[in-house]
Design a protein around this motif. Sequence first.
Motif, PDB file in Angstrom:
ATOM      1  N   UNK A   1      -2.884   4.731 -21.420  1.00  9.69           N
ATOM      2  CA  UNK A   1      -2.123   5.956 -21.690  1.00  9.69           C
ATOM      3  C   UNK A   1      -3.118   7.063 -21.995  1.00  9.69           C
ATOM      4  N   UNK A   2      -3.361   7.993 -21.065  1.00 11.11           N
ATOM      5  CA  UNK A   2      -4.306   9.082 -21.329  1.00 11.11           C
ATOM      6  C   UNK A   2      -3.852   9.964 -22.479  1.00 11.11           C
ATOM      7  N   UNK A   3      -4.812  10.638 -23.089  1.00  8.40           N
ATOM      8  CA  UNK A   3      -4.518  11.495 -24.228  1.00  8.40           C
ATOM      9  C   UNK A   3      -3.666  12.695 -23.789  1.00  8.40           C
ATOM     10  N   UNK A   4      -2.674  13.015 -24.588  1.00  7.36           N
ATOM     11  CA  UNK A   4      -1.813  14.152 -24.304  1.00  7.36           C
ATOM     12  C   UNK A   4      -0.662  13.853 -23.373  1.00  7.36           C
ATOM     13  N   UNK A   5      -0.416  12.568 -23.080  1.00  3.16           N
ATOM     14  CA  UNK A   5       0.690  12.214 -22.183  1.00  3.16           C
ATOM     15  C   UNK A   5       2.020  12.328 -22.931  1.00  3.16           C
ATOM     16  N   UNK A   6       3.020  13.013 -22.380  1.00  2.00           N
ATOM     17  CA  UNK A   6       4.341  13.079 -23.036  1.00  2.00           C
ATOM     18  C   UNK A   6       4.964  11.695 -23.157  1.00  2.00           C
ATOM     19  N   UNK A   7       5.832  11.547 -24.165  1.00  2.00           N
ATOM     20  CA  UNK A   7       6.429  10.239 -24.431  1.00  2.00           C
ATOM     21  C   UNK A   7       7.276   9.757 -23.258  1.00  2.00           C
ATOM     22  N   UNK A   8       7.915  10.676 -22.552  1.00  5.16           N
ATOM     23  CA  UNK A   8       8.778  10.292 -21.433  1.00  5.16           C
ATOM     24  C   UNK A   8       7.967   9.678 -20.295  1.00  5.16           C
ATOM     25  N   UNK A   9       6.727  10.154 -20.118  1.00  9.63           N
ATOM     26  CA  UNK A   9       5.894   9.694 -19.004  1.00  9.63           C
ATOM     27  C   UNK A   9       4.980   8.530 -19.377  1.00  9.63           C
ATOM     28  N   UNK A  10       5.014   8.093 -20.618  1.00  9.57           N
ATOM     29  CA  UNK A  10       4.086   7.040 -21.046  1.00  9.57           C
ATOM     30  C   UNK A  10       4.291   5.743 -20.273  1.00  9.57           C
ATOM     31  N   UNK A  11       5.540   5.355 -20.039  1.00  8.19           N
ATOM     32  CA  UNK A  11       5.815   4.092 -19.346  1.00  8.19           C
ATOM     33  C   UNK A  11       5.355   4.153 -17.893  1.00  8.19           C
ATOM     34  N   UNK A  12       5.539   5.329 -17.282  1.00  6.57           N
ATOM     35  CA  UNK A  12       5.074   5.481 -15.902  1.00  6.57           C
ATOM     36  C   UNK A  12       3.552   5.516 -15.832  1.00  6.57           C
ATOM     37  N   UNK A  13       2.925   6.130 -16.832  1.00 12.02           N
ATOM     38  CA  UNK A  13       1.469   6.213 -16.831  1.00 12.02           C
ATOM     39  C   UNK A  13       0.829   4.846 -16.974  1.00 12.02           C
ATOM     40  N   UNK A  14       1.483   3.943 -17.726  1.00 11.13           N
ATOM     41  CA  UNK A  14       0.958   2.579 -17.859  1.00 11.13           C
ATOM     42  C   UNK A  14       0.964   1.881 -16.497  1.00 11.13           C
ATOM     43  N   UNK A  15       2.042   2.054 -15.743  1.00 14.31           N
ATOM     44  CA  UNK A  15       2.112   1.452 -14.416  1.00 14.31           C
ATOM     45  C   UNK A  15       1.089   2.062 -13.469  1.00 14.31           C
ATOM     46  N   UNK A  16       0.955   3.387 -13.515  1.00 13.76           N
ATOM     47  CA  UNK A  16       0.017   4.068 -12.614  1.00 13.76           C
ATOM     48  C   UNK A  16      -1.420   3.693 -12.947  1.00 13.76           C
ATOM     49  N   UNK A  17      -1.767   3.693 -14.236  1.00 18.58           N
ATOM     50  CA  UNK A  17      -3.134   3.344 -14.643  1.00 18.58           C
ATOM     51  C   UNK A  17      -3.442   1.885 -14.341  1.00 18.58           C
ATOM     52  N   UNK A  18      -2.463   1.001 -14.519  1.00 13.69           N
ATOM     53  CA  UNK A  18      -2.682  -0.415 -14.200  1.00 13.69           C
ATOM     54  C   UNK A  18      -2.920  -0.601 -12.704  1.00 13.69           C
ATOM     55  N   UNK A  19      -2.120   0.103 -11.890  1.00 16.29           N
ATOM     56  CA  UNK A  19      -2.293  -0.005 -10.440  1.00 16.29           C
ATOM     57  C   UNK A  19      -3.633   0.569  -9.990  1.00 16.29           C
ATOM     58  N   UNK A  20      -4.022   1.711 -10.543  1.00 16.09           N
ATOM     59  CA  UNK A  20      -5.319   2.298 -10.175  1.00 16.09           C
ATOM     60  C   UNK A  20      -6.475   1.415 -10.616  1.00 16.09           C
ATOM     61  N   UNK A  21      -6.285   0.699 -11.723  1.00 16.94           N
ATOM     62  CA  UNK A  21      -7.338  -0.212 -12.186  1.00 16.94           C
ATOM     63  C   UNK A  21      -7.445  -1.434 -11.288  1.00 16.94           C
ATOM     64  N   UNK A  22      -6.312  -1.898 -10.766  1.00 17.85           N
ATOM     65  CA  UNK A  22      -6.324  -3.088  -9.921  1.00 17.85           C
ATOM     66  C   UNK A  22      -6.922  -2.824  -8.539  1.00 17.85           C
TER      67      UNK A  22
END
Length: 221
Positions: free
Chosen positions: A128-149
Amino acid sequence: MLNLFSVFDPYMGYLFLNWFSLMLYLLLFPQIYWFYNSRFFNLIKLILVGLWMEFKLIIYSKFNLMNLLLLISLFMFILYNNFMGLFPYIFTSSSHLMFSLFLSLSMWMGMMFFGWLKKTEHMFIHLVPMGTPFVLMFFMVLIESLSNLIRPLTLSIRLVANMIAGHLLLTLLSSFIPSVLIMYVMFLLVQLLLLALEMAVSVIQSYVFVVLMILYLKETN
């Protein structure tokens, strides 16, 4: 088209010796056998010192600096194999996905094991990058996990695609031989310029591969 891509096939004929090009860099690496260092050895030493200072600025205060020895060795190994492919009748091992994927996947898996076992909380924070809104946190986890994979895949494909593209362009131009002398000279000059560009691409792709690996390494600590 099959004839064009046949230069990237390591298994040709009855002798499977194309992968031995991975060891040809040992013949070019300067050895300290003499009382005075050669000019080629001084050039390599200058490059290694420059790489040490450059990578030290990137990785400073984030990880053990002795890892730079491994990363500089990785840079020189990829660089030599990229240059080997510019010589005639030598298989370009860095243009094969098995070569680049082995390097990227093994180092990425090592960093992931270290990060998730030793720095679990730190790895979760990176999702979860710094400054991410609470609504987008769940999507950011999926996006960051996919980019890491997909990191090892993007690293390997970047190296392979750049090596294949330049070699294919040189092969296509060499297959067309005009009968007019002026056109022949022009095509020869274009090929020489492309060869110089390929040498620059060999250096740049080795540098980009190692720098991205250093940046991924910084995220695990």
